[in-house]
Scaffold this motif. Structure first.
Motif, short mmCIF file in Angstrom:
data_model
loop_
_atom_site.label_atom_id
_atom_site.label_comp_id
_atom_site.label_asym_id
_atom_site.label_seq_id
_atom_site.Cartn_x
_atom_site.Cartn_y
_atom_site.Cartn_z
N GLU A 1 -57.81 43.66 -140.26
CA GLU A 1 -56.22 43.68 -139.28
C GLU A 1 -55.88 44.92 -138.55
OE1 GLU A 1 -53.10 41.43 -141.91
OE2 GLU A 1 -52.32 41.81 -140.28
N CYS A 2 -56.33 46.54 -139.44
CA CYS A 2 -56.66 47.31 -138.76
C CYS A 2 -57.33 47.55 -137.25
CB CYS A 2 -56.60 48.83 -139.74
SG CYS A 2 -55.34 48.82 -141.19
N LEU A 3 -58.72 47.28 -138.20
CA LEU A 3 -59.35 47.16 -136.84
C LEU A 3 -59.26 46.54 -135.74
CD1 LEU A 3 -62.43 48.17 -139.19
CD2 LEU A 3 -61.65 50.28 -137.30
N GLY A 4 -58.56 45.27 -135.72
CA GLY A 4 -58.87 44.66 -135.27
C GLY A 4 -58.05 44.30 -134.19
N ARG A 5 -56.93 45.97 -134.46
CA ARG A 5 -55.95 46.82 -132.84
C ARG A 5 -56.48 47.94 -132.42
NH1 ARG A 5 -49.73 45.11 -134.03
NH2 ARG A 5 -50.32 43.50 -135.74
N GLN B 1 -55.29 59.13 -140.41
CA GLN B 1 -55.40 58.93 -139.24
C GLN B 1 -55.25 57.93 -138.13
OE1 GLN B 1 -55.48 61.04 -136.94
NE2 GLN B 1 -57.53 62.53 -137.56
N MET B 2 -54.82 56.83 -139.50
CA MET B 2 -54.62 55.53 -139.22
C MET B 2 -53.18 55.54 -139.68
SD MET B 2 -57.19 52.28 -141.16
CE MET B 2 -57.56 52.83 -142.54
N HIS B 3 -52.73 55.91 -140.06
CA HIS B 3 -50.94 56.62 -140.64
C HIS B 3 -50.61 57.87 -139.91
CE1 HIS B 3 -47.88 55.25 -143.22
NE2 HIS B 3 -47.04 56.63 -142.81
N TYR B 4 -51.31 58.71 -139.70
CA TYR B 4 -50.55 59.90 -139.44
C TYR B 4 -51.04 60.49 -137.44
CZ TYR B 4 -49.16 60.19 -143.51
OH TYR B 4 -48.05 59.57 -144.84
N GLY B 5 -52.09 59.67 -137.36
CA GLY B 5 -52.76 59.94 -136.23
C GLY B 5 -52.78 58.85 -135.05
N ILE B 6 -52.98 57.51 -135.41
CA ILE B 6 -52.75 56.34 -134.35
C ILE B 6 -50.83 56.62 -133.90
CG2 ILE B 6 -53.43 54.44 -133.53
CD1 ILE B 6 -56.17 54.77 -134.88
N PRO B 7 -50.77 56.06 -133.16
CA PRO B 7 -49.43 56.52 -133.36
C PRO B 7 -48.56 54.67 -133.37
CG PRO B 7 -49.70 56.29 -131.45
CD PRO B 7 -50.84 56.31 -131.60
N SER B 8 -47.03 54.23 -134.13
CA SER B 8 -47.29 52.69 -134.65
C SER B 8 -47.14 51.73 -133.52
CB SER B 8 -45.69 53.52 -136.01
OG SER B 8 -45.05 53.58 -134.74
N TYR B 9 -46.63 52.42 -132.73
CA TYR B 9 -46.69 51.94 -131.32
C TYR B 9 -48.67 50.63 -131.43
CZ TYR B 9 -48.10 54.86 -127.73
OH TYR B 9 -49.14 55.22 -127.25
N ARG B 10 -49.46 50.90 -131.95
CA ARG B 10 -50.35 50.74 -131.37
C ARG B 10 -51.14 50.31 -132.76
NH1 ARG B 10 -56.26 52.93 -129.25
NH2 ARG B 10 -55.37 54.96 -130.30
N LEU B 11 -50.87 50.05 -134.23
CA LEU B 11 -51.03 50.07 -135.62
C LEU B 11 -50.22 50.28 -136.32
CD1 LEU B 11 -53.23 49.37 -137.01
CD2 LEU B 11 -54.00 52.11 -137.68
N ALA C 1 -44.17 47.32 -119.66
CA ALA C 1 -43.34 48.41 -119.96
C ALA C 1 -41.95 49.15 -120.75
CB ALA C 1 -43.99 49.04 -118.40
N GLU C 2 -41.38 47.78 -119.44
CA GLU C 2 -40.25 48.16 -119.61
C GLU C 2 -39.19 48.35 -121.20
OE1 GLU C 2 -42.15 46.99 -117.10
OE2 GLU C 2 -40.43 45.25 -117.22
N GLU C 3 -40.00 47.19 -121.72
CA GLU C 3 -40.05 46.71 -122.33
C GLU C 3 -40.33 47.84 -123.77
OE1 GLU C 3 -39.31 41.89 -122.09
OE2 GLU C 3 -39.73 42.64 -123.70
N ARG C 4 -41.12 47.80 -124.41
CA ARG C 4 -42.30 48.51 -124.75
C ARG C 4 -41.74 50.14 -124.88
NH1 ARG C 4 -47.00 47.40 -121.61
NH2 ARG C 4 -47.84 49.82 -121.14
N ASP C 5 -41.05 50.90 -123.93
CA ASP C 5 -42.05 52.55 -123.64
C ASP C 5 -40.69 53.03 -125.02
OD1 ASP C 5 -40.88 53.00 -120.78
OD2 ASP C 5 -39.49 52.28 -122.31
N HIS C 6 -38.97 52.89 -125.04
CA HIS C 6 -38.65 53.36 -126.12
C HIS C 6 -38.65 53.59 -127.25
CE1 HIS C 6 -36.81 50.05 -124.08
NE2 HIS C 6 -36.46 49.60 -125.27
N ASP C 7 -39.46 52.53 -127.89
CA ASP C 7 -39.17 52.14 -129.14
C ASP C 7 -41.33 52.46 -129.77
OD1 ASP C 7 -37.97 49.21 -129.52
OD2 ASP C 7 -40.07 50.00 -129.43
N PHE C 8 -41.09 52.34 -131.06
CA PHE C 8 -42.94 52.88 -131.80
C PHE C 8 -42.79 51.36 -131.93
CE2 PHE C 8 -43.98 56.80 -131.23
CZ PHE C 8 -43.00 57.18 -131.14
#
Lengths: 425, 710
Positions: free
Chosen positions: B260-264, B350-360, B656-663
């Motif tokens: 699931e992680c890699l799928g993202r 890196q999955m928790h502390y590198g890649i931002p949570s909006y991606r993972l 974009a407008e909906e996603r850029d203000h939180d994670f």
């Protein structure tokens, strides 16, 4: 009842018969998924297609009987004729009446591997079954040349059948049937039943038919129809064609015949359908019954029938030529030279034996022969009539200088070939 | 029912009705054949397999004979030799003579037949079929001049696969195999499954890429070959197409624990090599993986995992990132007692502390990190280890997988001012919800994915203006195009082709801007040194109050760790092909060894470490397991209209407008309606390996070899 007439009685009979009764009349059959009816692949005459038009009831009766015997659930008729609406409707109506699930496919060829679990049957077999259902013994269906298909007693000899259909030529040397050749001598003993022809069409061969030429035509027509899947049919026919073409072109050797015979004999046992089975026959029967005529093309450089162009000569008879010049005008390869005041001369090397000059000559002076060109026709000679002589005399002074000819395109070539001899003075 | 038949001097027991040629071949008796293939219906057209049946005249193709009790067969006689050789002569008359220049040389079934029969076409009139080689199709070459009309390709396409793209055409007396109206394969609805190339006994239909027998599988299934862990991609995509998500996920779990992680976030090297890409666009493999992992409760594979009995050995894994977790998981399943020490509060690296949570999203990381419990791994968070050698007194082996969590700051003028942040720290603090020290106007230096993670995180954390500048020109920027596009949509200003001249001081020791120059040229000279040529007079300043360096990361491990260090301060693994460090019993894996790379590479490294450590501890090093059901794929795939033109489905992103203000996660993956269609696009390159291979005379008894030598 005739197989060429609509056998409604057979259909009527069918409903009354049980499977056991059918087996008694017609014999047992193996199980099949479907029945496919068509003419044999080797049959290029397609004369028996007419059964679809003339006897749809009999065809359908035959299909129904076989369906019952084999447990087949559906039937298919394959023929180019089903494109004809009248034929198609006749078959469909009869099928509906008999309750048979029938498909009509427009095609002239059956690919056997697409019918592995089907029973393949010919239209004649179906009509014959219909005859039996109606209590009759089926006859044999044959035609001579382009004549109509006729019914005849299978016990009749071929000779008798030919005679029954019209005059038999005096110089008959044999027949061609189902891509095979049969010598005249056998015709008095072989019966129609023994001939067992698939196409039913017998073509008479006379002295004017060159057996090699006929064999080449058969090979070409077989190559055209062959599906090309079997090695022996596809490649074998190609080898036969090349070998026989070499012989017909005057380049033949005995090895051409030896090779062809070896391949053709192998082809008889190495193919998967009737077309392949017949593919070797033109050569094998030619070698068996007409070997001398065929091999004469190589041994004696002779085509007895005068059909193979390479063995023909076309020449101008100087005795008849009036210098009209019509021949040179129609020659498609410009191989006829006419110097003013002289007879026309055909350059044998380039001549394609098309024969247009023969028809064009107003004086009938051009001759086609299977033999050699007579010596006196090997050169152009001075024309005998006065007017031409006068014109010739006027030109005689300058013809010494450069030998210019009226057919200008040939000038250089004529000098190159050097076959023309200057007339002596 | 079993019947007895006799072939030459051998008596065989075979199934009644069995194909006699197959019976012979399977029992070690070689009979030459060309059109016969065990997976295809018989044709009987080549006439090479002819035999004599006792009691019958003449010869019959043995491929058309069905075994009956008491049948006696002869495979050699004068008649057979004559006809068999004649058939071969006829075939060779139309076959090109240039064996040595044919790409199939050495791998050609026809070549072995010619060798065995020792026949040539000298008696025949040779002909050249006159076809031009057709290289216009992707993946498959048609060189019809070499065709021997065995018909295998037609039957394979039509009857084995049910696609039916190849048929017999005839032009001017020459029969040849081709498509309807000689269309291009894509237009004829070819599915590029390669069955035709697999069965072709000559070089007529062959793969566009050449390969040796050893390279064949990797060349033809490049997705699996290029995946660092060699996931069986075609197999799981097939399950997804059938709606069998549990089975598909099981296939993936045979090779990696975090689908699931890699799928993202996986960098999907597979899609780059996907052969479908030669037809139109690659299959959306990553999205399919994500979808299947999200649509199963995982019970199927969980019930089958390998768990060997306790070995009594103890292993300590330092670092809870993908490398460390993978190694811990497999070592635990091999029966060792594993303790995993992680310095930060949660697992993931890196999955928790590198890649931002909006991606993972973090809940996904947490869920999959939870699989470690299946291997009885003891997890200790908040524990940092700087001296791994000390652990050797308590553990039999130690694995250092600490990753690269220390960002690099370039020593340019002004890099010591206040307001300078660094990538790894910034992203970690953002992830943990801690204060980052970011101001209002941010400039990120760097052009890779991490730089964009920083930029887009900065946007979400409320920066008013975000700029990103990097040395590379736009076309060669290291970040994914998708990242650059989405960042731009979110308002990040991207400045490619800039050198970082200096960071400006506002007079109070705080950042107030960055001075850049435009890059005219950037290259590596012959000594592999980077050379940057600036445009004259192109200096300009971007004002900011925060600079984030995102130009690289190094390992965060004490200098006196006791381990030998390598390039970039990484942990050295002196022996080629081994993950052992300079200290016996201590191994290293992941980014800590080779520098910042991808999650999947870390998983592969973790697997390698588990194998090596298991062997070190006395195990067999075999971490393979079977989690998916043992079924074989159906060779029949059927015809799909317009197959080659089916377009790729993409994951759906929030606007974009909906996603850029939180994670919140920005992608919902492929939608339900399109998942089946997308998996159907797969060419199933692995299916052809299920087709029976060619049987050559050299595979058979010594008698066959002796005959051929004559």
């Amino acid at each position: 009842m005739s197989m060429l007439m609509n056998n409604e009685a057979a259909l009527a009979q069918l409903s009354a018969l049980t499977k056991e009764a059918l087996e008694e009349k017609l014999g047992k059959r193996e199980k099949a998924g479907a029945i496919t009816a068509a003419l044999y692949n080797s049959d290029m005459e397609r004369r028996k297609d007419i059964l679809l038009a003339k006897n749809p009831a009999g065809i359908i009766a035959g299909l129904c009987a076989l369906s019952c015997l084999t447990g087949a659930k559906k039937a298919e008729i394959v023929s180019p004729c089903v494109a004809d609406a009248a034929v198609a409707n006749g078959l469909k109506a009869a099928a509906e009446k008999a309750g048979l699930a029938l498909t009509l496919t427009e095609d002239d060829f059956v690919t056997k591997t697409e019918h592995r679990s089907d029973l393949l049957v010919s239209f004649e077999e179906l009509a014959a079954i219909a005859e039996k259902l109606a209590g009759e013994e089926p006859k044999a269906l044959y035609a001579v040349g382009d004549g109509d298909l006729a019914e005849a007693d299978p016990a009749m000899t071929v000779k008798a059948f030919l005679e029954s259909q019209g005059d038999v030529p005096e110089d008959i040397k044999g027949i061609a049937v189902d891509h095979a050749f049969c010598p005249a001598g056998a015709l008095e003993t072989v019966t129609l039943g023994q001939l067992a022809s698939r196409s039913g069409v017998i073509r008479v061969l006379t002295g004017k038919d060159c057996i090699l030429d006929r064999a080449r035509k058969e090979i070409l027509s077989l190559r055209k129809k062959s599906c090309g899947k079997c090695t022996f049919c596809r490649e074998g026919l190609y080898q036969l064609q090349v070998n026989m073409d070499a012989v017909a072109a005057g380049r033949g050797k005995t090895t051409n015949f030896e090779m062809s015979q070896e391949i053709a004999e192998a082809m008889l046992v190495s193919c998967n359908c009737s077309l392949g089975d017949d593919a070797g026959k033109p050569v094998t029967t030619m070698m068996e019954y007409f070997r001398d005529e065929a091999e004469a093309h190589v041994r004696r450089k002779e085509c007895k029938a005068g059909a193979c162009l390479a063995f023909l000569q076309i020449y101008v008879d100087p005795a008849k030529c009036q210098g009209a010049g019509e021949c040179a005008k129609v020659c498609p390869v410009d191989c006829i030279e006419i110097k003013p005041g002289y007879t026309a001369l055909i350059e044998s090397f380039d001549c394609t034996r098309c024969g247009k000059c023969i028809d064009a000559c107003p004086n009938g002076a051009i001759v086609r022969t299977a033999g050699k060109v007579p010596r006196n026709a090997e050169t152009a000679v001075r024309l005998k009539n006065a007017a031409a002589a006068a014109a010739g005399a006027a030109d005689a002074d300058d013809d010494e200088d450069d030998g210019a000819s009226r057919s200008s395109a040939r000038a250089g070539a004529a000098r190159r070939h050097r076959t023309l001899r200057r007339p002596g003075r | 029912m079993s019947v007895t038949i006799k072939i030459d001097d051998r008596t065989l027991q075979v199934e009644e009705g069995m194909n006699v040629l197959e019976a012979a071949l399977q029992n070690g008796i070689y009979i030459p054949h060309l059109c016969h293939h065990p997976d295809l219906p018989e044709l009987g057209s080549c006439r090479l397999c002819i035999v004599e049946v006792e009691g019958e005249d003449g010869v019959t193709p043995s491929c058309k004979l069905e075994a009956k009790d008491g049948m006696v067969i002869r495979t050699k006689s004068d008649q057979i030799s004559h006809l068999r050789n004649l058939s071969m002569e006829l075939i060779l008359a139309a076959h090109p003579e240039d064996c040595s220049t044919c790409p199939k040389y050495g791998q050609c079934e026809m070549q072995t037949l010619i060798q065995y029969m020792n026949v040539s076409a000298t008696r025949m009139n040779r002909r050249v079929k006159g076809f031009k080689m057709n290289e216009e199709n992707p993946l498959i070459i048609h060189d019809m001049n070499r065709c021997v009309m065995c018909g295998r390709c037609v039957r394979a396409c039509g009857e084995l696969r049910g696609v039916g793209v190849l048929q017999y055409n005839k032009k001017e007396l020459e029969t040849y195999v081709g498509t309807l109206h000689d269309k291009l394969l894509k237009d004829a609805d070819c599915r590029f499954c390669g069955a035709c190339a697999e069965v072709c006994p000559t070089g007529t239909i062959r793969d566009a890429m050449n390969y040796t027998p050893i390279e064949k599988r990797d060349t033809l299934i490049p997705c699996q070959a290029t995946c660092p862990v060699h996931t069986d991609i075609p197999r799981y995509i097939r399950y997804v197409r059938q709606g069998k998500y549990a089975e598909a996920t099981a296939v993936i779990h045979e090779k990696l624990p975090f689908p699931e992680c890699l799928g993202r976030v996986c960098t999907r090297a597979c899609e780059g090599k996907c052969r479908r890409g030669e037809v139109n666009e690659p299959v959306s493999i990553r999205n399919i993986k994500r979808y299947t992992a999200e649509h199963t409760d995982n019970s199927l594979w969980m019930n089958k995992i390998k768990k060997l009995p306790a070995t009594g050995k103890k292993v300590c894994v330092i670092g809870g990132g993908p490398a460390g977790m993978t190694a811990a998981y497999y070592l635990g399943k091999q029966g060792h007692s594993v303790t995993l020490k992680e310095q930060y509060p949660a697992l993931g690296g890196q999955m928790h502390y590198g890649i931002p949570s909006y991606r993972l999203p973090r809940d996904v990381v947490e869920k999959e990190a939870g699989f470690l419990s299946l291997a009885d791994v003891k997890v200790e968070t908040g524990v940092r280890v700087d001296h791994p050698a000390e652990l050797l007194s308590e553990f039999d082996a130690v694995l250092v997988a600490v990753g690269t969590h220390k960002g690099v700051i370039l020593p340019i003028p002004g890099s010591d001012l206040d307001g300078i942040l660094v990538n790894a720290t910034f992203l970690r603090q953002a992830s943990m919800g801690e204060e980052t020290g970011m101001g209002k106007k941010v400039v990120i230096l760097g052009g890779g994915n991490v730089a964009f993670d920083c930029a887009r995180s900065a946007v979400r954390l409320g920066a008013e203006e975000v700029h990103l500048a990097c040395l590379e020109k736009r076309e060669v920027m290291l970040a994914d195009d998708e990242e650059i596009e989405q960042a731009t949509e979110e308002g990040v200003h991207v400045h490619p082709g800039q050198t970082f001249d200096q960071i400006l001081d506002d007079g109070n020791g705080h950042v107030c801007g960055v001075q850049f120059s435009n890059v005219e040229k950037f290259y590596f000279d012959e000594n592999r040194r980077a050379v940057t040529v600036k445009e004259e007079n192109s200096e300009h300043v971007i004002e900011c109050d925060t600079v984030i360096f995102a130009v690289g990361q190094r390992i965060d491990l004490a200098e006196d760790s006791g381990l030998e260090r390598g390039r970039g301060n990484s942990i050295a693994t002196p022996t080629e092909g081994s993950l052992a460090t300079s200290v016996p019993g201590i191994f290293a894996a992941g980014d800590a060894v080779y520098g910042t790379q991808t999650v999947i590479k870390a998983v592969a490294s973790g697997r390698d470490a588990a194998i090596e450590i298991d062997k070190y501890l006395g195990g067999d090093g075999d971490i393979t397991e079977t989690l998916a059901p043992a079924d074989t794929a159906d060779q029949w795939i059927g015809h799909i209209d317009g197959f080659g033109y089916l377009e790729r489905s993409e994951e759906e992103f929030i606007a974009a407008e909906e996603r850029d203000h939180d994670f919140r996660p920005i992608s919902t993956g492929i939608c339900d309606a399109e998942i089946c269609g997308e998996s159907r696009r797969c060419l199933q390159c692995d299916l052809r390996f299920g087709i029976t291979g060619h049987r050559l005379w050299s595979d058979y008894s010594n008698d066959a070899k002796e005959e051929a030598a004559i």
